[in-house]
Design an enzyme around this catalytic site. Structure first.
Site: not given
Length: 579
Positions: A349, A455
């Protein structure tokens, strides 16, 4: 003859209804989906996709006809040196001032959107917005530059019919240039047909086998069986530490998934809860379980750029100690599992967060990727793992263009990083915008490197299972996607967002969706007999098969392993099996 209102005969009504139905049936196959996109900034824009779709004067070659100023803006027409016409929103004082066009949206319809954009100075984040009677729908964005044209590709779903207005907004008030805009509708049936066509082209292959005797003569009537050994497309799920002590969890997981990502157990705060006290007992045991069941593992993660996700003792370390601790961390975890994982989320991220960049400088991620590749020099993919690039067209930090810009930075500063890089898209959906998802994948595919959804989950609600199926089908059908991992690790206290089963491992509706798709996508056994020329033909999912051929005149059978994979050239290939 019976008549209805207006004197229209029932026969004529039946004729027209039949004609409309025929046209609708033809339309399912009439207009293929355009998977093309551009990630280059071009001197001139390309032609609008689908001829502009429902938009009038989409290429502005008729000046501003059909277009209006939005937000009390000033707009003008202009031409390039080559004579290409485009629109300019001038003297902007507000982000939303631009050109616009009013349209009427059909209900329950997917729309794909594209446009070419340029700004008068510097760079600007520009997004397309569709204003409806009750909402402002973000449909996609791009980083527009001065001096060249950038392509925005996005989309939206109209849930109900009604008037709407398409316009553009940016994060600065520079002049905005607009050209080659397209808004094209696709019915649900058409969208599903695109998926089916793509699955047939990218996930399946027509295999033609020929059985011959020892002299090369074809054997008619030979019995052929194809037993599936494995399926090529990897579908996986997150796994929690509870799998080590719960046999029902073990059985449930191992019978379904080919890939696992450890939910938290390999993260830095789990393996080194206090400085210098490393403990890999749990991830070691989870890896051993995965290996014993033929399950591949993704390494998640080496570092996480979100400040709150650092080990507590790391957050306040001064520069020298943080540098030493980070060096120890990457050497420890990557060296330990090198050659045992199929990929690494090296810096998690790093579009939304910048803990390490703030501490070490803008090229911190570049250095971490370079170190990871040196420590694991095998075939493991090095992922840039990020959220909202597929899920939220309104998140300008995570636009496909921003993602690719960051990827280029990591590679440009250390070109060796280019080998083995991969795109990781988390996929935490709330109310999925399926046309935007496909468009974002189209754009990211232009990078030419592997793409995984890493995810995947969908927020709870009455439509959770339906939305999950839409997301999974869209991902599987896209030719650029090479793997999917569900974020559904089981914990007795509840899953992160989405569970597939209850605590007794009985399927919830989401679990039923996954099981149904596994059965649909899995390489399945086939059987039949050869024709007069000794041929047997079958459409097979990519994977590995054991082919067994027997013949009534012979006392034995012959078996051979066959790999069915995507290849260029002919859709058919031949295998001679001498019996």
């Amino acid at each position: 003859m019976t008549k209805i209102d207006g004197g229209l005969t029932m026969a004529k009504l039946a004729f027209w209804l039949g004609w409309i139905a025929l046209l609708q049936g033809c339309m399912v196959k009439a207009l293929p989906y355009d998977y093309s996109a551009s990630i280059e900034c071009l001197p001139e824009p390309l032609e609008p996709q689908y001829g502009g779709g429902i938009l009038r004067n989409a290429d502005f070659n008729a000046g501003l006809r059909g277009w209006s100023p939005f937000g009390y803006s000033s707009i003008a027409e202009s031409k390039s040196a080559s004579g290409n016409g485009f629109a300019i929103a001038l003297n902007r004082s507000r982000a939303y001032q631009s050109v616009s066009q009013k349209v009427y949206l059909q209900g329950d319809t997917h729309y794909t959107l594209s446009a070419w954009l340029q700004v008068s100075d510097g760079n600007a984040d520009v997004r397309a917005v569709v204003k409806t009677s009750g909402d402002f729908v973000h449909a996609g964005g791009v980083v527009a530059k001065s001096g060249c044209w950038s392509m925005l590709k996005g989309g939206l779903t109209a849930t109900s019919p009604g008037p709407a207005e398409l316009y553009f907004e940016s994060n600065s008030t520079v002049d905005l240039w607009v050209d080659s805009v397209s808004l094209n509708p696709f019915s649900r049936a058409e969208w599903s047909a695109h998926r089916a066509d793509s699955v047939a082209a990218s996930r399946k292959k027509t295999v033609r086998l020929q059985a011959t005797d020892s002299s090369g003569n074809p054997l008619a009537g030979a019995a052929v069986s194809l037993d599936a050994v494995r399926t090529n497309f990897p579908l996986g799920a997150a796994m929690s530490r509870h799998i080590l002590t719960n046999s029902a969890y073990q059985t449930w997981f191992a019978s379904r998934f080919a890939v696992a990502t450890f939910e938290n157990e390999m993260k830095w705060y789990s393996t080194e809860p206090s400085p210098g006290r490393e403990d890999y007992t749990v991830p070691d045991a989870m890896l051993a379980f995965a290996k014993s069941n033929g399950i591949a593992v993704r390494g998640h993660n080496v570092f996480w750029d979100q400040p709150s996700q650092q080990p507590a003792w790391v957050q306040s370390l001064p520069y020298p100690q943080l540098l030493a601790a980070s060096s120890r961390r990457i050497r420890s975890v990557v060296s330990r599992y090198a050659g045992q994982v199929i990929g690494w989320d090296v810096v998690n991220e790093n579009l939304h967060f910048s803990f390490y960049e703030n501490k070490f400088g803008w090229d911190a991620s570049t250095a971490f990727y370079a170190a990871a590749r040196l420590l694991d020099a095998g075939s493991a993919l090095m992922f840039m793992n990020e959220f909202n690039t597929l899920e939220q067209p309104g998140d300008m930090a995570a636009l496909p263009a921003r993602y690719l810009q960051r990827l280029r930075q990591i590679v440009a500063a250390y070109p060796e990083n280019g080998a083995g890089m991969a795109i990781g898209l988390e996929g935490h959906f709330t109310n999925p915008n399926i046309p935007y998802m496909r468009a974002a994948l189209d754009t990211l595919a232009q990078a030419g490197i592997p793409i995984w959804l890493t995810e995947v989950d969908v927020a709870g609600g009455p439509a959770q299972a339906e939305h999950l199926e839409e997301v999974l089908r869209e991902a599987y059908a896209h030719p650029a996607v090479q793997g999917i991992v569900l974020w559904s690790a089981w914990r007795p206290e509840g899953c992160y967002v989405m569970c597939l089963t209850d605590n007794n491992f009985k399927n919830l509706p989401q679990g039923d969706v996954v099981d149904r798709l596994i059965a649909e996508w899995r390489a399945a056994p086939r059987a039949g007999a050869t024709d007069e020329q000794g041929f047997y033909e079958a459409d097979l999912v990519h994977g590995e098969y054991k082919v067994t051929v027997t013949h009534p005149a012979l006392n034995s059978s012959v078996s051979r392993s066959v790999k069915v994979e995507l290849e260029s050239g002919s859709e058919h290939y031949f295998i001679d099996v001498q019996v």
